[in-house]
Design a protein around this motif. Structure first.
Motif, PDB file in Angstrom:
ATOM      1  N   TYR A   1      40.857  34.227  39.794  1.00 17.88           N
ATOM      2  CA  TYR A   1      41.378  35.207  40.759  1.00 17.88           C
ATOM      3  C   TYR A   1      42.639  34.670  41.426  1.00 17.88           C
ATOM      4  O   TYR A   1      43.641  35.377  41.545  1.00 17.88           O
TER       5      TYR A   1
ATOM      6  N   SER B   1      44.338  41.151  31.671  1.00 15.95           N
ATOM      7  CA  SER B   1      44.601  41.581  33.048  1.00 15.95           C
ATOM      8  C   SER B   1      46.091  41.457  33.373  1.00 15.95           C
ATOM      9  O   SER B   1      46.655  42.297  34.083  1.00 15.95           O
TER      10      SER B   1
ATOM     11  N   PHE C   1      41.657  36.508  30.372  1.00 16.06           N
ATOM     12  CA  PHE C   1      42.679  36.435  31.416  1.00 16.06           C
ATOM     13  C   PHE C   1      43.915  37.254  31.056  1.00 16.06           C
ATOM     14  O   PHE C   1      44.451  38.003  31.875  1.00 16.06           O
TER      15      PHE C   1
ATOM     16  N   ARG D   1      50.761  37.563  39.373  1.00 18.05           N
ATOM     17  CA  ARG D   1      51.175  38.863  39.897  1.00 18.05           C
ATOM     18  C   ARG D   1      52.404  38.716  40.798  1.00 18.05           C
ATOM     19  O   ARG D   1      53.344  39.538  40.730  1.00 18.05           O
TER      20      ARG D   1
ATOM     21  N   ARG E   1      48.001  44.371  31.776  1.00 18.95           N
ATOM     22  CA  ARG E   1      47.917  45.600  32.582  1.00 18.95           C
ATOM     23  C   ARG E   1      48.883  45.557  33.766  1.00 18.95           C
ATOM     24  O   ARG E   1      49.514  46.555  34.111  1.00 18.95           O
ATOM     25  N   MET E   2      48.990  44.388  34.389  1.00 17.50           N
ATOM     26  CA  MET E   2      49.952  44.238  35.493  1.00 17.50           C
ATOM     27  C   MET E   2      51.373  44.506  35.002  1.00 17.50           C
ATOM     28  O   MET E   2      52.146  45.222  35.640  1.00 17.50           O
TER      29      MET E   2
ATOM     30  N   ASN F   1      49.096  49.374  26.513  1.00 17.87           N
ATOM     31  CA  ASN F   1      49.659  48.438  27.487  1.00 17.87           C
ATOM     32  C   ASN F   1      50.654  47.455  26.893  1.00 17.87           C
ATOM     33  O   ASN F   1      51.224  46.639  27.621  1.00 17.87           O
TER      34      ASN F   1
ATOM     35  N   LYS G   1      45.490  34.606  38.917  1.00 15.48           N
ATOM     36  CA  LYS G   1      45.989  35.962  38.661  1.00 15.48           C
ATOM     37  C   LYS G   1      46.933  36.406  39.780  1.00 15.48           C
ATOM     38  O   LYS G   1      47.957  37.061  39.532  1.00 15.48           O
TER      39      LYS G   1
END
Length: 389
Positions: free
Chosen positions: A82, A111, A108, A89, A114-115, A145, A85
């Motif tokens: 977390y 995700s 991992f 981000r 998608r960002m 994506n 990530k």
């Protein structure tokens, strides 16, 4: 390194490369080297290990902390992932990245993909998640994506086309074909490690992650002893991945060898944890048996979700059992020794047949040059974006 520390010169691409395991680090390093040939002043940042770092990639996080796998094991590390990530981000949010190149490691990397999609950042996925094995329905979501998929098995390109995924897919060949396999010098190798060149070697490949080693080490050791009881001439060696600490094998009665390619070249037979090493053994033409054991919860969930007949990559490529694969409770020392024993006989039908099939597998892996093709695709994806502006 925090996202705010990531700097670059104007006019050159800023590329994020994401690898989560030892093999991905090696592949990412080769891609980084190829990208530098295209753009000597490009800025590369990523998640990886020493190999990527040596090719000029500024690391956000070291590979060792990401080397977990399986449903149960990943749950334990949720807080770490977390936080990582959030750091990625922040890097994407501040406009520091033009292109993301995830390498396998779907837990991992998906995700992050998608960002990137939400922020209109281009994505070239190299070594795509095995959606054909887990949930084929995820193929369309992955395609949605990503801007381009660089796949390493020919059937993957066919799969994405078959399910109607609206994304460009290129079969780039397998990156293992780019590795320079040393010319075998058996006498020098055996002299260095204290082996008798006239006697056969059994290579033990228990895995490159700590939890894999915990699951396989004692089993592999007991299997080796069973074989030696039947044939005292058999010499045994451990293969140690670069990401594994020497302390894991402390006190071992067998040599621990980090030059795994040379070990495979000189081993008559190998016992291999399922994964990339099955293809390395295939390319060396070394007969082997593949094994996999994991946490019971991980295995139970995988049985519910996985939709393939085989786990060993040579078997998947040939769509038949080329090498024996033994899972979970079936992996017992006596059973494994019975499978491995006949492979030591140079004239046995089972050995000759396996080597013939391994040679056929090699022909399905494409041609060398995967890293250069991925770098060229990166250029294509970025230029395509510019054309759409």
């Amino acid at each position: 390194m925090s996202g705010s520390e990531f700097k670059m010169g104007e006019g050159y691409p800023r590329i994020l490369i994401l690898a989560g395991e030892t093999s991905g680090d090696q592949y990412g390093a080769r891609v980084a080297e190829s990208l530098k040939k295209l753009w000597p002043k490009c800025c590369l940042v990523g998640i990886g290990g020493d190999a990527m770092k040596s090719k000029g990639v500024h690391l956000l996080e070291d590979l060792e902390k990401l080397a977990v796998m399986g449903f149960y094991e990943i749950m334990v590390h949720v807080p770490f992932f977390y936080r990582l990530k959030r750091r990625v981000r922040k890097l994407l949010d501040n406009g520091s990245i033009d292109l993301v190149i995830p390498i396998d490691y779907p837990g991992f990397n998906l995700s992050v993909v998608r960002m990137a999609k939400k922020l209109d950042i281009r994505v070239l996925y190299y070594i795509t998640p095995k959606v054909w094995a887990w949930r084929p329905s995820r193929a369309k979501q992955l395609a949605k994506n990503c801007d381009h998929l660089a796949v390493i098995f020919p059937f993957e390109a066919d799969f994405f086309q078959k399910v109607g995924a609206k994304v460009e897919v290129t079969f780039v060949g397998h990156p293992l074909l780019d590795e320079v396999i040393p010319e075998p010098d058996r006498y020098r190798f055996c002299q260095f490690w204290g082996f008798d060149p006239a006697k056969p070697i059994l290579a033990l490949f228990p895995g490159s992650r700590l939890q894999e080693l915990i699951q396989h080490r004692e089993l592999f050791l007991a299997t080796g002893r069973c074989l030696q009881n039947e044939n005292p001439d058999i010499q045994i060696a451990w293969a140690k991945a670069g990401s594994v600490s020497d302390s894991v094998f402390r006190g071992s009665e067998f040599p621990v060898i980090s030059d795994t390619q040379s070990l495979l070249a000189h081993a008559r037979v190998a016992l291999v944890k399922s994964g990339t090493t099955t293809l390395e053994a295939t390319l060396q033409g070394t007969p082997f048996v593949t094994v996999y054991r994991t946490h019971p919860l991980t295995y139970l969930l995988a049985r519910l979700l996985v939709n393939v007949d085989y786990i060993a990559l040579p078997n998947l490529l040939m769509e038949k059992e080329v090498v024996p694969e033994v899972l979970q409770g079936s992996a017992r020392p006596g059973h494994l020794a019975n499978l491995l024993g006949p492979l030591f006989d140079m004239e046995s039908d089972v050995r000759i047949r396996m080597i013939k099939n391994l040679n056929l597998v090699r022909g399905r892996l494409g041609n060398p040059g995967a890293s250069e093709r991925v770098a060229s695709l990166a250029k294509f994806v970025l230029e395509k974006k510019d054309d759409n502006l």
